[in-house]
Every structure is written in C-alpha cells, then in structure tokens.
Design a protein around this motif. Structure first.
Motif, PDB file in Angstrom:
ATOM      1  N   ALA A 177      -4.615  -3.593  -9.423  1.00  9.58           N
ATOM      2  CA  ALA A 177      -5.849  -3.621 -10.213  1.00  9.58           C
ATOM      3  C   ALA A 177      -6.834  -2.569  -9.717  1.00  9.58           C
ATOM      4  O   ALA A 177      -7.455  -1.853 -10.509  1.00  9.58           O
ATOM      5  CB  ALA A 177      -6.470  -5.007 -10.152  1.00  9.58           C
ATOM      6  N   GLU A 178      -6.977  -2.468  -8.399  1.00  8.71           N
ATOM      7  CA  GLU A 178      -7.892  -1.472  -7.846  1.00  8.71           C
ATOM      8  C   GLU A 178      -7.395  -0.058  -8.126  1.00  8.71           C
ATOM      9  O   GLU A 178      -8.192   0.842  -8.410  1.00  8.71           O
ATOM     10  CB  GLU A 178      -8.052  -1.690  -6.339  1.00  8.71           C
ATOM     11  CG  GLU A 178      -8.746  -2.994  -5.982  1.00  8.71           C
ATOM     12  CD  GLU A 178     -10.109  -3.144  -6.659  1.00  8.71           C
ATOM     13  OE1 GLU A 178     -10.850  -2.141  -6.748  1.00  8.71           O
ATOM     14  OE2 GLU A 178     -10.429  -4.260  -7.109  1.00  8.71           O
ATOM     15  N   ALA A 179      -6.071   0.141  -8.075  1.00  9.12           N
ATOM     16  CA  ALA A 179      -5.531   1.463  -8.385  1.00  9.12           C
ATOM     17  C   ALA A 179      -5.796   1.828  -9.838  1.00  9.12           C
ATOM     18  O   ALA A 179      -6.091   2.984 -10.168  1.00  9.12           O
ATOM     19  CB  ALA A 179      -4.030   1.490  -8.100  1.00  9.12           C
ATOM     20  N   SER A 180      -5.692   0.838 -10.704  1.00  9.84           N
ATOM     21  CA  SER A 180      -5.965   1.076 -12.116  1.00  9.84           C
ATOM     22  C   SER A 180      -7.409   1.506 -12.332  1.00  9.84           C
ATOM     23  O   SER A 180      -7.697   2.332 -13.204  1.00  9.84           O
ATOM     24  CB  SER A 180      -5.669  -0.200 -12.912  1.00  9.84           C
ATOM     25  OG  SER A 180      -6.041  -0.054 -14.253  1.00  9.84           O
ATOM     26  N   ALA A 181      -8.309   0.944 -11.536  1.00 12.71           N
ATOM     27  CA  ALA A 181      -9.733   1.235 -11.704  1.00 12.71           C
ATOM     28  C   ALA A 181     -10.196   2.458 -10.930  1.00 12.71           C
ATOM     29  O   ALA A 181     -11.295   2.947 -11.154  1.00 12.71           O
ATOM     30  CB  ALA A 181     -10.554   0.031 -11.251  1.00 12.71           C
ATOM     31  N   VAL A 211       0.689   2.438 -13.386  1.00 10.48           N
ATOM     32  CA  VAL A 211       0.043   1.297 -12.741  1.00 10.48           C
ATOM     33  C   VAL A 211      -0.072   0.120 -13.704  1.00 10.48           C
ATOM     34  O   VAL A 211       0.218  -1.034 -13.350  1.00 10.48           O
ATOM     35  CB  VAL A 211      -1.345   1.710 -12.204  1.00 10.48           C
ATOM     36  CG1 VAL A 211      -2.137   0.491 -11.747  1.00 10.48           C
ATOM     37  CG2 VAL A 211      -1.190   2.702 -11.052  1.00 10.48           C
ATOM     38  N   LEU A 212      -0.492   0.390 -14.936  1.00 12.71           N
ATOM     39  CA  LEU A 212      -0.647  -0.690 -15.908  1.00 12.71           C
ATOM     40  C   LEU A 212       0.702  -1.309 -16.267  1.00 12.71           C
ATOM     41  O   LEU A 212       0.799  -2.511 -16.496  1.00 12.71           O
ATOM     42  CB  LEU A 212      -1.352  -0.172 -17.158  1.00 12.71           C
ATOM     43  CG  LEU A 212      -2.818   0.220 -16.955  1.00 12.71           C
ATOM     44  CD1 LEU A 212      -3.393   0.799 -18.245  1.00 12.71           C
ATOM     45  CD2 LEU A 212      -3.654  -0.950 -16.500  1.00 12.71           C
ATOM     46  N   TRP A 213       1.734  -0.489 -16.307  1.00 11.61           N
ATOM     47  CA  TRP A 213       3.081  -1.008 -16.574  1.00 11.61           C
ATOM     48  C   TRP A 213       3.469  -2.020 -15.505  1.00 11.61           C
ATOM     49  O   TRP A 213       3.946  -3.123 -15.812  1.00 11.61           O
ATOM     50  CB  TRP A 213       4.082   0.148 -16.591  1.00 11.61           C
ATOM     51  CG  TRP A 213       5.454  -0.236 -17.054  1.00 11.61           C
ATOM     52  CD1 TRP A 213       5.954  -0.148 -18.326  1.00 11.61           C
ATOM     53  CD2 TRP A 213       6.512  -0.771 -16.249  1.00 11.61           C
ATOM     54  NE1 TRP A 213       7.249  -0.592 -18.356  1.00 11.61           N
ATOM     55  CE2 TRP A 213       7.633  -0.988 -17.097  1.00 11.61           C
ATOM     56  CE3 TRP A 213       6.636  -1.101 -14.901  1.00 11.61           C
ATOM     57  CZ2 TRP A 213       8.843  -1.494 -16.639  1.00 11.61           C
ATOM     58  CZ3 TRP A 213       7.842  -1.618 -14.432  1.00 11.61           C
ATOM     59  CH2 TRP A 213       8.927  -1.821 -15.291  1.00 11.61           C
ATOM     60  N   ALA A 220       0.823  -1.224   0.000  1.00  8.47           N
ATOM     61  CA  ALA A 220       0.000   0.000   0.000  1.00  8.47           C
ATOM     62  C   ALA A 220       0.854   1.270   0.000  1.00  8.47           C
ATOM     63  O   ALA A 220       0.639   2.165  -0.839  1.00  8.47           O
ATOM     64  CB  ALA A 220      -0.961  -0.012   1.172  1.00  8.47           C
ATOM     65  N   PRO A 221       1.829   1.415   0.912  1.00  6.47           N
ATOM     66  CA  PRO A 221       2.605   2.660   0.880  1.00  6.47           C
ATOM     67  C   PRO A 221       3.480   2.808  -0.366  1.00  6.47           C
ATOM     68  O   PRO A 221       3.668   3.918  -0.866  1.00  6.47           O
ATOM     69  CB  PRO A 221       3.462   2.578   2.153  1.00  6.47           C
ATOM     70  CG  PRO A 221       3.472   1.145   2.544  1.00  6.47           C
ATOM     71  CD  PRO A 221       2.170   0.601   2.096  1.00  6.47           C
ATOM     72  N   VAL A 222       4.009   1.706  -0.880  1.00 10.52           N
ATOM     73  CA  VAL A 222       4.806   1.799  -2.107  1.00 10.52           C
ATOM     74  C   VAL A 222       3.905   2.165  -3.292  1.00 10.52           C
ATOM     75  O   VAL A 222       4.287   2.949  -4.163  1.00 10.52           O
ATOM     76  CB  VAL A 222       5.555   0.475  -2.372  1.00 10.52           C
ATOM     77  CG1 VAL A 222       6.254   0.517  -3.732  1.00 10.52           C
ATOM     78  CG2 VAL A 222       6.576   0.211  -1.280  1.00 10.52           C
ATOM     79  N   LEU A 223       2.715   1.635  -3.314  1.00  8.05           N
ATOM     80  CA  LEU A 223       1.763   1.979  -4.368  1.00  8.05           C
ATOM     81  C   LEU A 223       1.401   3.454  -4.322  1.00  8.05           C
ATOM     82  O   LEU A 223       1.238   4.111  -5.358  1.00  8.05           O
ATOM     83  CB  LEU A 223       0.512   1.106  -4.250  1.00  8.05           C
ATOM     84  CG  LEU A 223      -0.582   1.303  -5.294  1.00  8.05           C
ATOM     85  CD1 LEU A 223      -0.046   1.104  -6.713  1.00  8.05           C
ATOM     86  CD2 LEU A 223      -1.746   0.332  -5.037  1.00  8.05           C
ATOM     87  N   ASP A 224       1.286   4.007  -3.088  1.00  6.36           N
ATOM     88  CA  ASP A 224       1.006   5.438  -2.958  1.00  6.36           C
ATOM     89  C   ASP A 224       2.114   6.272  -3.611  1.00  6.36           C
ATOM     90  O   ASP A 224       1.841   7.288  -4.259  1.00  6.36           O
ATOM     91  CB  ASP A 224       0.887   5.813  -1.477  1.00  6.36           C
ATOM     92  CG  ASP A 224      -0.405   5.304  -0.850  1.00  6.36           C
ATOM     93  OD1 ASP A 224      -1.344   4.991  -1.610  1.00  6.36           O
ATOM     94  OD2 ASP A 224      -0.466   5.222   0.394  1.00  6.36           O
ATOM     95  N   VAL A 225       3.358   5.835  -3.429  1.00  6.23           N
ATOM     96  CA  VAL A 225       4.471   6.563  -4.052  1.00  6.23           C
ATOM     97  C   VAL A 225       4.381   6.467  -5.570  1.00  6.23           C
ATOM     98  O   VAL A 225       4.588   7.445  -6.286  1.00  6.23           O
ATOM     99  CB  VAL A 225       5.821   6.002  -3.552  1.00  6.23           C
ATOM    100  CG1 VAL A 225       6.981   6.708  -4.260  1.00  6.23           C
ATOM    101  CG2 VAL A 225       5.949   6.164  -2.044  1.00  6.23           C
ATOM    102  N   HIS A 237     -14.048  -3.146 -13.785  1.00  5.66           N
ATOM    103  CA  HIS A 237     -13.504  -2.036 -14.569  1.00  5.66           C
ATOM    104  C   HIS A 237     -12.875  -2.567 -15.860  1.00  5.66           C
ATOM    105  O   HIS A 237     -12.039  -3.472 -15.829  1.00  5.66           O
ATOM    106  CB  HIS A 237     -12.451  -1.269 -13.772  1.00  5.66           C
ATOM    107  CG  HIS A 237     -12.214   0.106 -14.298  1.00  5.66           C
ATOM    108  ND1 HIS A 237     -11.571   0.358 -15.493  1.00  5.66           N
ATOM    109  CD2 HIS A 237     -12.566   1.329 -13.811  1.00  5.66           C
ATOM    110  CE1 HIS A 237     -11.523   1.652 -15.716  1.00  5.66           C
ATOM    111  NE2 HIS A 237     -12.111   2.275 -14.709  1.00  5.66           N
ATOM    112  N   PRO A 238     -13.258  -2.005 -17.007  1.00  6.72           N
ATOM    113  CA  PRO A 238     -12.736  -2.522 -18.287  1.00  6.72           C
ATOM    114  C   PRO A 238     -11.229  -2.380 -18.425  1.00  6.72           C
ATOM    115  O   PRO A 238     -10.588  -3.180 -19.103  1.00  6.72           O
ATOM    116  CB  PRO A 238     -13.480  -1.677 -19.337  1.00  6.72           C
ATOM    117  CG  PRO A 238     -13.959  -0.469 -18.612  1.00  6.72           C
ATOM    118  CD  PRO A 238     -14.234  -0.916 -17.217  1.00  6.72           C
ATOM    119  N   ARG A 239     -10.636  -1.356 -17.789  1.00  8.28           N
ATOM    120  CA  ARG A 239      -9.194  -1.184 -17.894  1.00  8.28           C
ATOM    121  C   ARG A 239      -8.462  -2.381 -17.300  1.00  8.28           C
ATOM    122  O   ARG A 239      -7.435  -2.820 -17.803  1.00  8.28           O
ATOM    123  CB  ARG A 239      -8.775   0.108 -17.186  1.00  8.28           C
ATOM    124  CG  ARG A 239      -7.317   0.483 -17.395  1.00  8.28           C
ATOM    125  CD  ARG A 239      -6.952   1.734 -16.640  1.00  8.28           C
ATOM    126  NE  ARG A 239      -7.611   2.905 -17.179  1.00  8.28           N
ATOM    127  CZ  ARG A 239      -8.319   3.772 -16.461  1.00  8.28           C
ATOM    128  NH1 ARG A 239      -8.486   3.577 -15.173  1.00  8.28           N
ATOM    129  NH2 ARG A 239      -8.861   4.818 -17.024  1.00  8.28           N
TER     130      ARG A 239
END
Length: 466
Positions: free
Chosen positions: A67-71, A84-86, A33-38, A107-109
């Motif tokens: 996946a949730e961040a992408s959506a 995020v997709l990368w 979670a914290p790394v994703l925030d960065v 989410h389609p993405r």
C-alpha cells in the motif's frame, strides 16, 4: 541460504526460480522489503511476476508495504504502479477484511484498490458497510465511483443503509449524492423512495427549459419520424410510462443501456427507449424495442443480421404509413458498423448496411434494398474502396501521421469524395443527433418510456445525470 542469495536466484526462468520463491515465502515478513524493491525496479533482470508471486503468497505481512509503495513517489511510474496494484489486489489473505483499514489511507490510489478487492466479494462486503459509506463522499471522483460499484455488487441488502444516509443532512451533500447514485446503481428508480423521485423530477423540470442541446455519442440505433405528436409516437412504438427527462439524461440512458452489463437482471437492454423532444420538426426514438432485441437474440449468428433487417424494414414501412416518412439509423463506436433505412408512404425505398454490403450486398449496384438514395449523392458508401492499390507504397503503416498524410494527399489528387456514415445521411434527411447544438430548434420534452419488457421488469439499474 540467506535471503540475499535467494533474491539473486530470482533472475532465472519461472521454473528455475521455484525453489527460491518457495524459500522466500517461508521467510515471510522478513523478506517483504527486499522483494518489494525488486518488484519496483524497472531495470531489474527479474521478471516482475516472480517477486509479485512471492509477495502475494506471503500475504498479509505484505499488505501495508505494498500500500505504501502504491502511494509513494516510486509509483509515479505507470509500470511500477501497475505491478504494485496487481500484487496488492491478489494477496493470499485469510479474509478480505484485512483490506478494510486501507479504506482510510491518505492516498486515493490505495483506497481505490481496497474498494476493488471488496467489490469482488459481492454481497459478503455488506458486513463492512459502515466503513464503506464514507467513501461515497470521498474527495476523489474515481474513489467515489468505485465505492458506488461496491454497493452495486452488494446489492439490495445495502438499500436500507443508503436510504438512511440520504435522510441525514449532517452527512453533507456530496455523500448524500453518492448514496443516491449507489441506490440507482443497485436497482434504478425502483430503489429510490418517493421523496428522492420527487426531487429528481423537480430538478428535471428546472433544468429542462434552460438546457442547450449537445451532440450525442452515437452508438446504437434510432428512428426518426416527422411528427410533433409525442403521444402518437409512443403509441406507434407500443411504449408506456413516459417520464420527462432532459436531453442529457435521455442520451445517457441510451448509451448506458447499449453498453451495460448486469449480473442480476435480464431485459436491461430492451426495457426502455429515449423519445426525444421535437428536434427541428423531427422526433427521434433511441434504443431497442422488445421485438428487436428478442428476435435477434433468438437467432443464430448467421441469421441475426437478417432478422434485425426485417424488423427494421417492417417498422419503417409501418411508421411511414402513419407519419408519411420514417428513417432508421445505426452506428457502432466499436467496429465501424453503420446502416440506414429510409421509408416513404408505407414503402422502404432504401436500406443499406455497411457490413452486409462488404459481403456482397443484396442488389447489383446499390448494395442494399432499393437504389442509391439522393441523400447519398456525393459520398462514397462505407464499403466502397476508392484508393488505388499502390496508394501507400513506401509508407510506414505503423506511423499514423505518415499514413493519414498520404491518405489526404491521394484523396485530394484523385478527387475522391468523403465516405458517409449514418449520421451524414441523417443530417441530410432529418436530424444528426451527433451535431445537436444551440442552433437546434427544440419543442416539448423528451421522455424515457418503457417497452413491453420494461413494463414487466422496470427500468434498468444505473445512475443517470440530470
């Protein structure tokens, strides 16, 4: 060192952050979670590739959070979505099956990205075919397109399942249509059964008489002959197996074959051509013959242009001997190349190639074979420079509006004519296929016809609109 300190140490250079990245990977799910925030913070001083590396190496525990961040709303930023997709597509996971649950994500993405990963697995994704089939009827067009690409990557092993789906009315028309497109993508018409081929032909017969011609995207080459005798045109080009199609289908086939790449098949660029219906008294033949393609491919880069020119000139001369006149035109949507060849009564009277002319040409003044043709009158040829050297002095060339404003101003002041391209010459000599419309007089039916290579190897794979 706690995770907060480790994350603070991600702001150094790539080499300087190695120890912190390795330690964070060791902590696994606890730091996702914290790394994703960065990763999602566009204002962060940390290079986005640093947290992306950590998440990719953590692997499966980062899958759903990414996946949730992408959506999420944070992915409304194109830059954040890209990051995020990368990372999502490059997770270090034990097997691609971990992405399969994402195929049903709301989410389609996310669905699209999961399909991208499975496409990369090629034939190995066959084991997920039951989970992939519903995506052929996805409500989002881009997801359906990606699902077709996955089945194309799987290959012929998926054909029985796709045919079974085609025969199940309860699945609904959209998913059956997607299955048909996937079948065509895998192996072209050869993948369709007799019932589907009959349905395609029936739809073509219905649509063709009511079709209004539309301008074609011009990239590639075509011939024009003043003939209404389609059989004679097919014979002149040594074509067989003509299949009646709409103008829309023929144009799509020409563009598909010009730009396609196929990892499983050869001869997909030289297997077929589109022979138009009679358009304002002219029959147009779009595409490359076996001779054009293979003689050019066998030449080195320095000789390829000369080989193509010799093939074109000889064919135009032969066609004009048979039909009284013949023309060949070429254009590229990628690099500005344009060319034309005009023959009358068995002789080439003009051959011009913009790239060849820019390098010096073959004749003193006309830069091509034969003198300038009357159809070129009032135009600048593409290689000719008419603007003075100081035309853009004081103009910011990185500003398109300023550039074109000065360009129009100088042209008008000096009376500089427009530059012509192959379609402009075609409009004066025969038919400009980029300007077809309700005004175009259409007689008969166009056909997709097979070259020598096509009769041996079949139609190229790929779905075409009707």
């Amino acid at each position: 060192m706690d995770k907060g300190q480790l994350i603070e140490e991600l702001s150094g250079s790539w080499d300087e952050t190695k120890a912190a990245r390795d330690s964070l990977v060791g902590l696994g799910a606890a730091v996702v979670a914290p790394v994703l925030d960065v990763l999602c913070d566009e204002e962060s001083p940390v290079g986005w590739n640093v947290p992306a590396d950590v998440l990719c190496r953590i692997g499966e525990p980062a899958l759903l959070p990414l996946a949730e961040a992408s959506a999420s709303a944070s992915a409304d930023s194109p830059e954040v979505a890209r990051r995020v997709l990368w990372a999502l597509a490059r997770l270090d996971v034990p097997h691609p099956g971990v992405y399969v649950p994402l195929l049903t994500h709301p989410h389609p993405r996310v669905r699209d990205n999961a399909l991208s990963v499975l496409r990369g697995e090629g034939e190995a994704s066959m084991r997920f075919v039951d989970r992939l089939l519903p995506l052929l009827g996805d409500p989002e067009p881009e997801v359906r397109k990606r699902a077709v690409a996955v089945f194309d990557a799987i290959g012929t092993g998926a054909v029985p399942e796709l045919r079974r789906l085609r025969r199940q009315p309860a699945t609904g028309p959209r998913i059956r249509s997607g299955a048909l497109e996937a079948l065509a993508a895998i192996d072209g018409p050869a993948a369709l059964d007799d019932k589907d081929r009959a349905a395609w032909r029936r739809l073509t017969r219905i649509k063709r008489p009511a079709e209004t011609p539309e301008g074609m995207h011009l990239c590639g080459s075509w011939y024009a002959v003043p003939s209404t005798d389609q059989a004679a045109v097919l014979d002149a080009f040594d074509l067989g197996g003509p299949e009646p199609v709409t103008l829309r289908t023929g144009a799509a086939a020409w563009n598909h074959d010009r730009h396609a790449w196929h990892r499983r098949r050869v001869h997909y660029k030289c297997a077929r051509v589109f022979v138009s219906p009679v358009l304002d008294g002219w029959t147009l033949v779009f595409g490359d013959s076996s001779e054009n393609t293979h003689r050019v491919e066998s030449a080195d880069d320095a000789e390829a242009e000369k080989v193509l020119a010799s093939v074109v000139r000889r064919r135009c001369a032969d066609l004009s001997r048979r039909f009284g006149a013949a023309q060949w035109y070429g254009m590229s949507c990628g690099d500005g190349w344009t060319a034309w060849c005009i023959a009358e009564g068995g002789d080439v009277v003009r051959h011009y190639d913009a790239f060849d002319a820019a390098e010096g040409g073959r004749a003193e003044d006309s830069h091509g074979e034969g003198p300038a043709h009357p159809a070129e009158s009032g135009y600048l040829l593409p290689h000719q420079r008419a603007l003075p050297d100081d035309a853009f002095d004081g103009v910011d060339l990185s500003d398109p509006e300023a550039f074109f404003a000065r360009y129009r101003q100088v042209k008008e002041r000096l009376g500089i004519p427009e530059t012509c391209h192959a379609n402009d010459i075609a409009a004066r000599m025969s038919v400009d296929p980029g300007a077809l419309g309700a005004h175009t007089r259409v007689e008969g039916a166009g056909v997709l016809a097979l070259t020598v290579c096509g009769r041996e190897h079949g139609h190229p794979a790929g779905a075409l609109p009707c």
